[in-house]
Design an enzyme around this catalytic site. Structure first.
Site, PDB file in Angstrom:
ATOM      1  N   HIS A 267      44.252  43.728  42.904  1.00  0.00           N
ATOM      2  CA  HIS A 267      44.645  44.665  41.850  1.00  0.00           C
ATOM      3  C   HIS A 267      44.288  44.072  40.495  1.00  0.00           C
ATOM      4  CE1 HIS A 267      48.133  41.992  42.159  1.00  0.00           C
ATOM      5  NE2 HIS A 267      48.617  42.465  41.022  1.00  0.00           N
TER       6      HIS A 267
ATOM      7  N   HIS B  77      45.900  43.214  37.639  1.00  0.00           N
ATOM      8  CA  HIS B  77      46.713  42.395  36.743  1.00  0.00           C
ATOM      9  C   HIS B  77      46.023  41.060  36.443  1.00  0.00           C
ATOM     10  CE1 HIS B  77      50.643  44.734  37.795  1.00  0.00           C
ATOM     11  NE2 HIS B  77      49.907  45.330  36.865  1.00  0.00           N
TER      12      HIS B  77
ATOM     13  N   ASP C  45      46.952  38.059  35.948  1.00  0.00           N
ATOM     14  CA  ASP C  45      47.271  36.833  36.675  1.00  0.00           C
ATOM     15  C   ASP C  45      46.636  36.804  38.056  1.00  0.00           C
ATOM     16  OD1 ASP C  45      49.133  38.886  37.456  1.00  0.00           O
ATOM     17  OD2 ASP C  45      50.426  37.347  38.329  1.00  0.00           O
ATOM     18  N   HIS C  46      45.902  37.861  38.410  1.00  0.00           N
ATOM     19  CA  HIS C  46      45.154  37.899  39.664  1.00  0.00           C
ATOM     20  C   HIS C  46      43.640  37.945  39.454  1.00  0.00           C
ATOM     21  CE1 HIS C  46      48.549  38.612  42.561  1.00  0.00           C
ATOM     22  NE2 HIS C  46      49.145  38.777  41.390  1.00  0.00           N
TER      23      HIS C  46
ATOM     24  N   HIS D 168      52.661  49.131  43.461  1.00  0.00           N
ATOM     25  CA  HIS D 168      52.718  48.126  42.396  1.00  0.00           C
ATOM     26  C   HIS D 168      51.754  48.532  41.285  1.00  0.00           C
ATOM     27  CE1 HIS D 168      53.319  44.190  40.598  1.00  0.00           C
ATOM     28  NE2 HIS D 168      52.015  43.947  40.633  1.00  0.00           N
TER      29      HIS D 168
ATOM     30  N   ASP E  95      50.424  41.743  45.407  1.00  0.00           N
ATOM     31  CA  ASP E  95      51.804  41.905  44.969  1.00  0.00           C
ATOM     32  C   ASP E  95      52.474  43.141  45.572  1.00  0.00           C
ATOM     33  OD1 ASP E  95      51.373  39.664  43.466  1.00  0.00           O
ATOM     34  OD2 ASP E  95      51.551  40.640  41.507  1.00  0.00           O
TER      35      ASP E  95
ATOM     36  N   HIS F 287      52.576  35.395  45.222  1.00  0.00           N
ATOM     37  CA  HIS F 287      53.517  34.607  44.421  1.00  0.00           C
ATOM     38  C   HIS F 287      54.486  33.840  45.306  1.00  0.00           C
ATOM     39  CE1 HIS F 287      52.638  36.317  40.377  1.00  0.00           C
ATOM     40  NE2 HIS F 287      52.298  37.395  41.085  1.00  0.00           N
TER      41      HIS F 287
END
Length: 257
Positions: free
Chosen positions: A52, A54, A56-57, A109, A129, A167
């Site tokens: 996805h 985001h 942080d990915h 998400h 996530d 995570h």
């Protein structure tokens, strides 16, 4: 092939699935540093899989492409992921490093979230996530109906599948899960196992799908104990399983152990 969790930021994992010759599939490299450090030890990136959009990915991808310009990047059909070289969606099947995999659409998400299911002898699910060990992701862009359907889709996979989430949230999720199902023996055992692993400085993931079905409250919305806990929390019976899930997620959003 061997599976390696590369810690990133404070609680992310970049997953590396590494062949005997060092070639690796990288999942959700939110920062480049851990991958570059692994490359110094012999890891050779062969492809990047993104679940996805985001940051942080996906944030580490530009730096990795500067180092390896021809690296394939498979990502959902989402304009917010500009580094994609190939767009993938639910129902697609492909192969990388000789390993076949299926792409699963798992919105909730985010609206375009996907998971990658490698169903061969190793049995891996890279779910970003959407599904966590003993938990699930927040619904930033999707509806409870979408998220529950996505979790149902994942829960239907074989029980021995290793669940590789994005995570290290297991201990926090365990505290909430035990508030929901304090009498769940499988949950108590998983919580103790996770605590021991973290005490040793080791990841609590991957888990297994069978273990998640036995202990993760978000996969157990049809269980009497979970429904009763939600009813007690909101002061009435939920209308249906979607409302049970929605109220469970809302409960978790405000939960403080």
């Amino acid at each position: 092939m061997r599976l390696q969790a590369l810690p990133a930021f404070s609680d992310n994992y970049i997953w590396a699935w590494v062949a005997d010759d060092g070639q690796a599939l990288l999942v959700d490299p939110g920062e480049a540093g851990p991958v570059l450090a692994a490359a110094d030890q012999g890891l050779v990136p062969a492809a990047i899989l993104l679940t996805h959009h985001h940051d942080d990915h996906i944030g580490g991808v530009p730096a990795l492409l500067r180092r390896w310009p021809s690296l394939p990047v498979l990502a959902p059909d989402d304009e917010r992921i500009a580094t994609a070289t190939r767009r993938v969606g639910g129902g697609e099947r492909a192969e990388l490093l000789g390993q076949p995999f299926d792409v699963l659409a798992v919105p909730g998400h985010t609206r375009s979230h996907v998971a990658f299911h490698f169903g061969g002898g190793d049995g891996l699910l890279f779910c970003g996530d959407t599904l966590f060990s003993l938990g699930c992701g927040r619904m930033f862009e999707g509806t409870p109906e979408q998220m529950l359907a996505s979790l149902d889709r994942l829960a239907a996979l074989p029980g021995d599948i290793r669940v590789c989430c994005g995570h290290e949230y297991t201990l926090a999720n365990a505290r909430f899960a035990q508030a929901v199902e304090p009498g769940n023996a499988a949950l108590a055992a998983r919580s103790a196992q996770a605590a021991a692993l973290r005490d040793e400085g080791r990841p609590t993931v991957p888990s297994t799908m069978a273990g998640e079905r036995a202990a993760n409250p978000f996969l157990r919305v049809d269980e009497t104990a979970v429904k009763a806990a939600v009813a007690t929390h909101i002061g009435r019976e939920p209308a249906d399983r979607v409302e049970t899930f929605a109220e469970l997620r809302r409960w978790k959003d405000g939960f403080r152990a």
